[in-house]
Design a protein around this motif. Structure first.
Motif, mmCIF file in Angstrom:
data_model
loop_
_atom_site.group_PDB
_atom_site.id
_atom_site.type_symbol
_atom_site.label_atom_id
_atom_site.label_comp_id
_atom_site.label_asym_id
_atom_site.label_seq_id
_atom_site.Cartn_x
_atom_site.Cartn_y
_atom_site.Cartn_z
ATOM 1 N N LYS A 23 -41.981 31.853 -34.489
ATOM 2 C CA LYS A 23 -42.535 31.977 -35.840
ATOM 3 C C LYS A 23 -44.060 31.912 -35.834
ATOM 4 N N GLN A 24 -44.610 31.259 -34.807
ATOM 5 C CA GLN A 24 -46.065 31.189 -34.681
ATOM 6 C C GLN A 24 -46.642 32.431 -33.994
ATOM 7 N N GLY A 25 -45.756 33.357 -33.589
ATOM 8 C CA GLY A 25 -46.220 34.597 -32.979
ATOM 9 C C GLY A 25 -46.364 34.550 -31.470
ATOM 10 N N TRP A 26 -45.681 33.588 -30.826
ATOM 11 C CA TRP A 26 -45.760 33.437 -29.375
ATOM 12 C C TRP A 26 -44.386 33.561 -28.736
ATOM 13 N N ILE A 27 -44.349 34.076 -27.506
ATOM 14 C CA ILE A 27 -43.123 34.194 -26.721
ATOM 15 C C ILE A 27 -43.299 33.362 -25.459
ATOM 16 N N SER A 44 -47.400 42.616 -23.236
ATOM 17 C CA SER A 44 -46.547 42.614 -22.043
ATOM 18 C C SER A 44 -46.456 41.195 -21.494
ATOM 19 N N ILE A 45 -45.242 40.802 -21.078
ATOM 20 C CA ILE A 45 -45.044 39.486 -20.476
ATOM 21 C C ILE A 45 -45.956 39.362 -19.258
ATOM 22 N N LYS A 46 -46.729 38.275 -19.197
ATOM 23 C CA LYS A 46 -47.717 38.167 -18.117
ATOM 24 C C LYS A 46 -47.196 37.419 -16.898
ATOM 25 N N GLY A 61 -33.590 45.752 -20.112
ATOM 26 C CA GLY A 61 -34.644 45.790 -21.118
ATOM 27 C C GLY A 61 -36.010 45.826 -20.466
ATOM 28 N N ASP A 62 -37.029 45.936 -21.317
ATOM 29 C CA ASP A 62 -38.397 45.968 -20.800
ATOM 30 C C ASP A 62 -38.998 44.560 -20.805
ATOM 31 N N ARG A 63 -40.297 44.485 -20.512
ATOM 32 C CA ARG A 63 -40.981 43.189 -20.465
ATOM 33 C C ARG A 63 -41.944 43.044 -21.637
ATOM 34 N N LYS A 64 -41.540 43.530 -22.777
ATOM 35 C CA LYS A 64 -42.322 43.346 -23.993
ATOM 36 C C LYS A 64 -42.081 41.938 -24.529
ATOM 37 N N ALA A 65 -43.152 41.272 -24.936
ATOM 38 C CA ALA A 65 -43.047 39.918 -25.453
ATOM 39 C C ALA A 65 -42.440 39.941 -26.857
#
Length: 337
Positions: free
Chosen positions: A139-143, A175-177, A191-195
């Motif tokens: 909800k805070q915009g973080w993965i 992108s997941i770092k 799936g891809d590595r999108k956050a």
């Protein structure tokens, strides 16, 4: 590869070593290493503040990124999320300037060790807590990104899950770092590595699978989903979680709260079924003749004692344990809503 090795050597600190911040002049005594990852090493350190976790790296950009994440989350986090941020500084080492920051030292037991010691039902209980925290983080915009047992601790009683490494946390949509193959949907071709939230929820399913396969396993020629569901069905402890694991792997949850609610229902149902199964199994095992023999044996070995069989004691223990588990789950819900 050589750069990675030299970086780790540069960040190597010794027990009892004193490091002093270049700008703030805070002194830290190194006690022991807590872990070593792709972006640096983490140590348990002591200062005038008390104990803290100190992360040091030759990659100042990585440290700055992690500090920014910790600062933002520390302002808004609930009581059970990650470590609180303390301060950041530089250390003039013999090998050059190293960046470091300090954060709250969280005492606890590693996730897999805790589940192994307390019982498989705790995998579900801790995951229910984790999903609540993930929902808040999302909800805070973080993965979270690099979600794995090594980054999770079961804090001291009252037991609650805590995460201890912010290195993989990524802004939603990027992108997941950082990732670990076993928990990465890209590795399994799912799936891809999108956050995004579904990336973390895939990792939650893998986290549950990892409790039954602590040594982990590699992908094969089979389609990723088939391989993972086959391993799930092959484990008696994972079968009750199969519906939740499947939907997490397939990305069919819209958010972490939805996954949490379904897992909670499975846990509560399993607890009541265990009580009923225990009662039924005990009754089947004890025929009228067996019960009579046990009463006679009790009179022989304990004349005048109360006629309570060993089996009834076992049943009472099972019922009490299951009941306490249900109460604890309900308590956790009340604490995290």
């Amino acid at each position: 590869m050589n750069d990675s090795i030299s970086g780790k050597q540069a960040c190597k600190l010794s027990s009892n070593q004193i490091i002093t911040g270049k700008w703030k002049k805070t002194q830290y005594e190194i006690i022991r290493e807590l872990g070593c990852g792709a972006t640096g090493s983490v140590y348990l350190a002591r200062s005038a503040r008390g104990l803290s976790a100190l992360k040091i790296s030759d990659d100042s950009m990585a440290i700055t990124s992690e500090v920014n994440v910790l600062r933002q989350i520390s302002r808004v986090q609930g009581p059970s999320l990650g470590p609180h941020f303390y301060e950041t500084d530089d250390f003039a080492s013999p090998r050059g300037i190293l960046a470091f920051y300090t954060m709250e030292y969280i005492k606890g037991t590693p996730f897999l060790a805790f589940v192994r010691g307390r019982g498989p039902e705790w995998a579900g209980i801790l995951t229910v807590q984790l999903l609540k925290d993930l929902h808040f983080l999302h909800k805070q915009g973080w993965i979270f990104g690099d979600l794995k047992p090594e980054n999770l601790l079961a804090g001291e009683a009252p037991y609650h899950i805590r995460w201890i490494d912010p290195g993989g946390i990524t802004k939603e949509g990027r992108s997941i770092k950082e990732y670990t193959e076993f928990f990465d949907r890209g590795y399994w071709g799912l799936g891809d590595r999108k956050a995004e939230a579904s990336y973390d929820l895939f990792s939650v399913s893998m986290l549950l699978i990892n409790t039954a396969y602590p040594g982990r396993f590699e992908k094969t020629q089979e389609k990723g989903t088939e391989r993972l569901l086959e391993k799930t069905r092959d484990s008696e402890r994972l079968v009750p979680f199969l519906p939740v694991i499947r939907k997490g792997l397939e990305g069919r949850y819209s958010n972490a709260l939805e996954m949490r609610e379904e897992l909670l229902l499975l846990l509560q149902g399993a607890s009541f079924r265990n009580v009923a199964a225990g009662r039924g199994a005990t009754q089947k095992r004890m025929s009228p003749v067996s019960r009579q023999k046990r009463r006679q044996a009790a009179q022989v070995y304990a004349p005048g004692a109360k006629k309570v069989s060993r089996w009834s004691g076992v049943l009472e223990t099972m019922v009490a344990a299951s009941f306490l588990l249900i109460l604890y789950i309900l308590y956790l819900v009340g604490q995290t809503v």
